[in-house]
Each structure stands twice: as C-alpha cells, then as structure tokens.
Design a protein around this motif. Structure first.
Motif, mmCIF file in Angstrom:
data_model
loop_
_atom_site.group_PDB
_atom_site.id
_atom_site.type_symbol
_atom_site.label_atom_id
_atom_site.label_comp_id
_atom_site.label_asym_id
_atom_site.label_seq_id
_atom_site.Cartn_x
_atom_site.Cartn_y
_atom_site.Cartn_z
ATOM 1 N N LYS A 58 0.811 -1.211 0.000
ATOM 2 C CA LYS A 58 0.000 0.000 0.000
ATOM 3 C C LYS A 58 0.847 1.265 0.000
ATOM 4 C CE LYS A 58 -3.884 -2.182 2.396
ATOM 5 N NZ LYS A 58 -4.739 -2.161 3.623
ATOM 6 N N THR A 59 2.011 1.188 0.621
ATOM 7 C CA THR A 59 2.880 2.371 0.680
ATOM 8 C C THR A 59 3.525 2.639 -0.671
ATOM 9 O OG1 THR A 59 3.358 1.826 2.977
ATOM 10 C CG2 THR A 59 4.803 3.432 1.927
ATOM 11 N N TYR A 60 3.928 1.560 -1.346
ATOM 12 C CA TYR A 60 4.568 1.683 -2.665
ATOM 13 C C TYR A 60 3.627 1.106 -3.718
ATOM 14 C CZ TYR A 60 8.792 2.691 0.024
ATOM 15 O OH TYR A 60 9.715 3.249 0.881
ATOM 16 N N ALA A 61 2.500 1.788 -3.894
ATOM 17 C CA ALA A 61 1.470 1.292 -4.810
ATOM 18 C C ALA A 61 1.920 1.298 -6.266
ATOM 19 C CB ALA A 61 0.204 2.135 -4.655
ATOM 20 N N ASP A 62 2.992 2.050 -6.569
ATOM 21 C CA ASP A 62 3.486 2.113 -7.950
ATOM 22 C C ASP A 62 4.453 0.974 -8.266
ATOM 23 O OD1 ASP A 62 5.304 3.201 -6.111
ATOM 24 O OD2 ASP A 62 6.322 4.368 -7.666
ATOM 25 N N ASP A 106 0.436 3.204 11.631
ATOM 26 C CA ASP A 106 0.649 4.306 10.686
ATOM 27 C C ASP A 106 2.125 4.436 10.331
ATOM 28 O OD1 ASP A 106 -2.040 4.806 10.807
ATOM 29 O OD2 ASP A 106 -1.876 6.568 12.112
ATOM 30 N N TRP A 107 2.977 4.261 11.329
ATOM 31 C CA TRP A 107 4.420 4.361 11.087
ATOM 32 C C TRP A 107 4.889 3.262 10.144
ATOM 33 C CZ3 TRP A 107 8.615 1.150 12.149
ATOM 34 C CH2 TRP A 107 9.882 1.747 12.001
ATOM 35 N N LEU A 108 4.402 2.033 10.351
ATOM 36 C CA LEU A 108 4.776 0.930 9.460
ATOM 37 C C LEU A 108 4.393 1.234 8.015
ATOM 38 C CD1 LEU A 108 3.885 -2.356 11.406
ATOM 39 C CD2 LEU A 108 6.150 -1.412 10.971
ATOM 40 N N GLN A 109 3.212 1.782 7.841
ATOM 41 C CA GLN A 109 2.766 2.088 6.479
ATOM 42 C C GLN A 109 3.633 3.169 5.849
ATOM 43 O OE1 GLN A 109 -1.461 2.254 5.999
ATOM 44 N NE2 GLN A 109 -1.365 3.295 4.036
ATOM 45 N N GLN A 110 4.073 4.120 6.648
ATOM 46 C CA GLN A 110 4.936 5.185 6.131
ATOM 47 C C GLN A 110 6.260 4.631 5.612
ATOM 48 O OE1 GLN A 110 5.451 8.248 9.116
ATOM 49 N NE2 GLN A 110 3.243 8.411 9.469
#
Length: 321
Positions: free
Chosen positions: A232-236, A284-288
């Motif tokens: 989800k963080t690097y959706a590209d 939230d931090w993990l997703q960042q």
C-alpha cells in the motif's frame, strides 16, 4: 533421617523460595528490559524494534532499551541473549538469517533456536528489486530484457550466500532464465544502498523499506516486489505475481527470550508488544516506511517457524544452495 526441627526449617525455607518466586513473577519486570538487536543501528530491523519497544514500554513499569550487538549473521547478539538469565529482562530480535541462514549452515557453535522462547512475530517484508538511476533501467521488463541480452553483466547486489536475498536471486535466475552478475555484501542493506547511489550496482534485492531513503530521493526505483500482495505504501511498485510469476520471499521481525523464561514474564511481554502493535501510532508508522504489519502470537509463531524452515530448506536443496 532429619529431625523434626530440621524438617520444619526445610519446609519453611522451601515455602519461602516458592513464595519468593511467585512474588518475583508477580512483580515482573523488576528492572529495565534489554532488547538486543543483532544488526547495526540504522537498519530496518533496528528502526522497527526501537519504534515498537518505545510504545510497548508504556504498558510496563520499567523501560525497554535497545542494544545493537552485530556480528556472525545475527548469532553474536542472539547468543548473548540466550546466555542471559532467563528472567524476562533480556529479549532478542530474530530476522530471516536467525531462523534460516544460521540453522541451515550450522555455522556458529552454540547457536540454536532450541535455546529460545519465541514471543511473537511483528512484521513481514517482501523482498524487492530496486534499480539505480545510473542503470538506465526503469521497469521489471527492461531489467529482464537487459539481462537476457547481456548475460552476466547486470550487477545485482544481495546479502551473502544463504541469506534470503541470495535465495531470491537464485530463484529469479531460474524462473526468468537469465544470468545476473551477483555481488554479495555483508552486513545490512546500507552497503547496497551506497553501491546503488554510486552506480557500482545496477540493482539490489532487499525490502523496499530498506531502500526507502534513496527511493524517496529519486536515486533508486523499485521495479518489482517478490510477493502476491500489493504494498500500500509503494502502490506504484508492481508485484511479481502481476507479471505472471509465482515467487514470494522476504524477511520478518520475531521477538524471543531465552529458553526457560517464566511463562508469566513471556505472557506479560507478549501482551505489552501486542498492545503496542495495535496502536494507530505503530500501524501508521509501518505504512509510512512500507513494512507490512503481520502479527503472530507465541503459539502460532512456533509452528510458523517450523513450516518456514521445512519449506525453505527443501527449496535450498533443489537449488543446491
């Protein structure tokens, strides 16, 4: 035979020991808890361990402090952990190398998972292929095309033989029918990041989180993640399954204590870390940073470790690694 007087003293002493042990367990922790991270400071495992422990200590009457003890592919720090008093005041961080590389190679005398009591799995991170901006490669397809056109010339950096990334590149060569110029780097992925920056490498394999700094700066780019689950963080960054290939590799963070640590202490630790894991701050931090939250409790993680070893060792046998 013991006299009645001696018997009475013995019973009283035994009772005092039992009561003392119960009180000690009830009062746990009685001092600050040492969390041994068997990698240098600044890496992904170090950052995750520090973040969750900073939150978890809020659930405890004492602090948790991180100590980095690197060396021998995590064995140096983890042997110190297992050699510590099993009272719940020393915890260690296990990664892929701790669970797979070291047991597989039997390379460090005294190192054994049998000397540990797993507490929980915190995260999982898929391996990914990241390319340097100097390489002229922008997509997974371009990487494969260049490797096929110029066998043995595309330089890919990975951790040493026996590591997860080394297994990944071996699987990729077989899966894609290509021949890379594989260059190994000891220690954390920071050495590979520097090699990508300088143009010493065309690509490297580790988690996207490990290369988050140079990806954010534009000096490197993730071209594929070796998983079937979209990050989800690097959706590209596409998954390799979206390219028609089935390959899932990566690392993880597991917490463990020395064998024979009292059940009360293990339960307290697991509860504190689970509470920290569930906070919005940690999630939230993990997703960042692009890391997947992936909790398994103490009972589940023991079975998961056994299954992972069986599967991975079988694959290594097939690849003659």
């Amino acid at each position: 035979m013991l006299s009645k007087n001696l018997k009475s003293k013995f019973v009283l002493a035994l009772g005092a020991c039992i009561i003392g042990t119960s009180v000690a367990a009830a009062d746990y922790p009685t001092r600050d808890i040492r969390l041994i991270v068997p990698w240098p400071a600044g890496g992904g495992a170090d950052a995750i361990s520090r973040k969750i422990s900073n939150i978890a200590e809020q659930e405890l009457p004492k602090s948790i402090y991180v100590e980095n003890i690197a060396g021998a592919v995590t064995a140096t720090g983890l042997i110190q952990m297992t050699s510590s008093r099993p009272d719940g005041h020393t915890v260690g961080v296990l990664t892929y190398d701790s669970v797979i590389t070291l047991p597989r190679g039997e390379m460090v005398p005294g190192y054994s998972l049998d000397n540990m009591a797993p507490i929980a799995r915190i995260t999982s991170e898929a391996d990914a292929i990241v390319v340097s901006k100097h390489s002229g490669i922008n997509t997974f397809e371009e990487l494969v095309e260049k490797a096929k056109a110029n066998p043995g010339t595309v330089r890919i950096g990975v951790a040493p033989k026996g590591s997860g990334p080394y297994l990944s590149v071996s699987q990729l060569e077989k899966l894609l029918d290509v021949d890379f110029n594989v260059i190994t780097y000891a220690g954390s992925s920071s050495a590979e990041a520097e090699a990508l920056l300088s143009g010493e490498l065309d690509a490297a394999i580790s988690s996207l989180g490990d290369f988050s700094g140079i990806i954010s700066s534009g000096d490197a780019k993730g071209v594929v993640e070796l998983t079937s689950v979209q990050n989800k963080t690097y959706a590209d960054v596409p998954t390799i399954s979206s390219k028609g290939f089935d390959l899932q590799t990566g690392s993880f963070i597991i917490l463990a204590a020395p064998k024979d640590t009292p059940e009360e202490a293990l339960t307290t630790l697991e509860a504190a870390f689970k509470t920290a894991y569930d906070t919005a701050e940690f999630q939230d931090w993990l997703q960042q940073v692009g890391v997947t939250a992936d909790w398994l409790g103490s009972d589940e993680v023991k079975t998961w470790i056994e299954e992972l070893q069986n599967k991975t060792f079988t694959l290594m046998d097939e690849l003659d690694l």
